[in-house]
Design a protein around this motif. Sequence first.
Motif, PDB file in Angstrom:
ATOM      1  N   ILE A  51       0.842  -1.199   0.000  1.00 20.03           N
ATOM      2  CA  ILE A  51       0.000   0.000   0.000  1.00 20.03           C
ATOM      3  C   ILE A  51       0.875   1.246   0.000  1.00 20.03           C
ATOM      4  O   ILE A  51       0.642   2.203  -0.739  1.00 20.03           O
ATOM      5  CB  ILE A  51      -0.957   0.022   1.218  1.00 20.03           C
ATOM      6  N   THR A  73      -1.213   1.909  12.216  1.00 15.99           N
ATOM      7  CA  THR A  73      -2.487   1.509  11.610  1.00 15.99           C
ATOM      8  C   THR A  73      -3.283   0.631  12.567  1.00 15.99           C
ATOM      9  O   THR A  73      -4.506   0.749  12.664  1.00 15.99           O
ATOM     10  CB  THR A  73      -2.250   0.782  10.268  1.00 15.99           C
ATOM     11  N   PHE A  76      -4.730   2.826  14.975  1.00 13.00           N
ATOM     12  CA  PHE A  76      -5.808   3.569  14.351  1.00 13.00           C
ATOM     13  C   PHE A  76      -7.099   2.748  14.308  1.00 13.00           C
ATOM     14  O   PHE A  76      -8.189   3.264  14.571  1.00 13.00           O
ATOM     15  CB  PHE A  76      -5.396   3.997  12.935  1.00 13.00           C
ATOM     16  N   PHE A 111     -10.344  13.150   6.614  1.00 12.27           N
ATOM     17  CA  PHE A 111      -9.806  12.455   5.442  1.00 12.27           C
ATOM     18  C   PHE A 111     -10.578  11.174   5.113  1.00 12.27           C
ATOM     19  O   PHE A 111     -10.393  10.578   4.057  1.00 12.27           O
ATOM     20  CB  PHE A 111      -8.311  12.150   5.642  1.00 12.27           C
ATOM     21  N   LEU A 112     -11.483  10.769   6.013  1.00 14.53           N
ATOM     22  CA  LEU A 112     -12.242   9.539   5.792  1.00 14.53           C
ATOM     23  C   LEU A 112     -13.666   9.778   5.309  1.00 14.53           C
ATOM     24  O   LEU A 112     -14.431   8.834   5.116  1.00 14.53           O
ATOM     25  CB  LEU A 112     -12.297   8.724   7.094  1.00 14.53           C
TER      26      LEU A 112
ATOM     27  N   ASN B   9      -5.793  -4.184   0.054  1.00 17.31           N
ATOM     28  CA  ASN B   9      -6.630  -4.389   1.221  1.00 17.31           C
ATOM     29  C   ASN B   9      -5.857  -5.135   2.288  1.00 17.31           C
ATOM     30  O   ASN B   9      -4.996  -5.948   1.989  1.00 17.31           O
ATOM     31  CB  ASN B   9      -7.879  -5.201   0.854  1.00 17.31           C
ATOM     32  N   ARG B  39     -11.435  -0.399   4.993  1.00 18.05           N
ATOM     33  CA  ARG B  39     -11.127   0.618   3.975  1.00 18.05           C
ATOM     34  C   ARG B  39     -10.443   1.807   4.631  1.00 18.05           C
ATOM     35  O   ARG B  39      -9.463   2.341   4.116  1.00 18.05           O
ATOM     36  CB  ARG B  39     -12.414   1.101   3.279  1.00 18.05           C
ATOM     37  N   ALA B  40     -10.976   2.212   5.785  1.00 19.39           N
ATOM     38  CA  ALA B  40     -10.394   3.345   6.503  1.00 19.39           C
ATOM     39  C   ALA B  40      -8.930   3.081   6.850  1.00 19.39           C
ATOM     40  O   ALA B  40      -8.089   3.982   6.770  1.00 19.39           O
ATOM     41  CB  ALA B  40     -11.197   3.635   7.766  1.00 19.39           C
ATOM     42  N   ALA B  41      -8.625   1.849   7.240  1.00 17.53           N
ATOM     43  CA  ALA B  41      -7.255   1.503   7.605  1.00 17.53           C
ATOM     44  C   ALA B  41      -6.323   1.644   6.404  1.00 17.53           C
ATOM     45  O   ALA B  41      -5.215   2.184   6.520  1.00 17.53           O
ATOM     46  CB  ALA B  41      -7.189   0.092   8.175  1.00 17.53           C
ATOM     47  N   SER B  42      -6.757   1.175   5.239  1.00 19.01           N
ATOM     48  CA  SER B  42      -5.929   1.314   4.027  1.00 19.01           C
ATOM     49  C   SER B  42      -5.721   2.783   3.694  1.00 19.01           C
ATOM     50  O   SER B  42      -4.610   3.203   3.345  1.00 19.01           O
ATOM     51  CB  SER B  42      -6.586   0.609   2.837  1.00 19.01           C
ATOM     52  N   VAL B  43      -6.787   3.566   3.802  1.00 14.70           N
ATOM     53  CA  VAL B  43      -6.681   5.003   3.534  1.00 14.70           C
ATOM     54  C   VAL B  43      -5.735   5.661   4.533  1.00 14.70           C
ATOM     55  O   VAL B  43      -4.950   6.547   4.184  1.00 14.70           O
ATOM     56  CB  VAL B  43      -8.073   5.684   3.567  1.00 14.70           C
ATOM     57  N   PHE B  44      -5.783   5.187   5.773  1.00 18.44           N
ATOM     58  CA  PHE B  44      -4.879   5.715   6.796  1.00 18.44           C
ATOM     59  C   PHE B  44      -3.425   5.470   6.408  1.00 18.44           C
ATOM     60  O   PHE B  44      -2.584   6.358   6.532  1.00 18.44           O
ATOM     61  CB  PHE B  44      -5.185   5.074   8.157  1.00 18.44           C
ATOM     62  N   VAL B  45      -3.131   4.265   5.935  1.00 15.72           N
ATOM     63  CA  VAL B  45      -1.765   3.948   5.516  1.00 15.72           C
ATOM     64  C   VAL B  45      -1.327   4.909   4.415  1.00 15.72           C
ATOM     65  O   VAL B  45      -0.236   5.481   4.463  1.00 15.72           O
ATOM     66  CB  VAL B  45      -1.634   2.494   5.002  1.00 15.72           C
TER      67      VAL B  45
END
Lengths: 140, 153
Positions: A51, A73, A76, A111-112, B9, B39-45
């Motif tokens: 990623i 993460t 998070f 951002f989410l 993912n 999804r939020a976790a991937s966006v966070f990364v």
Amino acid sequence: MKWSNHTQISRLETEMASPSKSPTTQSPGKSGRLSSQPSELMLPTQRVKMIMKSCPDVETVPQESLYLITKATELFIQYLTQQAHSQATDTSSLRYDDLATVVHSLDHLEFLRETIPQKITWAEAQKLMEQYDNKFEGFH
Amino acid sequence: MAERPEDLNLPNAVITRIIKDMLPEGVAVAKEARSAIARAASVFVLFATSSANNLAQKHKKKTVSAQDTFLALKEMEFDKFIEPLQESLEVYKRSQQNKKEQKEAKAKAKKAEEADKNSGSVEDNSEDGDVSNTMEASLTTDKENDDVMEIAE
């Protein structure tokens, strides 16, 4: 005596064998702390690395940064879960709307907002569409 | 570079585990909620990485350092993560160092063993030195098994 020693050893060995359940770990949810695992990671670093590399301009990812981002993460996910659940009206479950609400109410989760949009009912959507149409009347 | 969507993912099983550990027992997690968190976790990364990368580039650096990562998290207003992360990083660095030392000790012991075989003589003076090397190696590995050792007695 010998037999009880043996079971104690085998129990400890199984605990030590599975990394996510080391004897020193307490379950975070019960104690309320964000994370009590010293340094073990649950998320796979290779996937996180993929990623990270999909970001333009990112070249090499040093071991330390990969560790930190992976661990961050995990924190998070815990944080988001806790926040969403704490302001849920029905605390016996965690629903999508709980996530959407918390993301739209906390500033630093902005951002989410596109990732977890708030849902509206079909009736509300229809109303919005009507308003939109009225706005552009005469311009068709 | 073409990536398949599933590659970006994170594994559902792990995410579910983290979520469940965070909630009281018996709380039902809706599938939609879990996939939203994933999804939020991937966006966070992505967000954390690009923030940290921007900081690194500002300082004309090519790689994202730990320092950049901490600063990025601060910028994103996740200050509360910084202290636990620093602690975890310390423990991680120490365990990496231990692993490295164990590896080196094992290699050293193996080398000494082979040198022993080559010399051919059993009554060499060097044998004493070799024994202490192998003892050192077994001492470091035994440290991990301290708890088990105590019970065995």
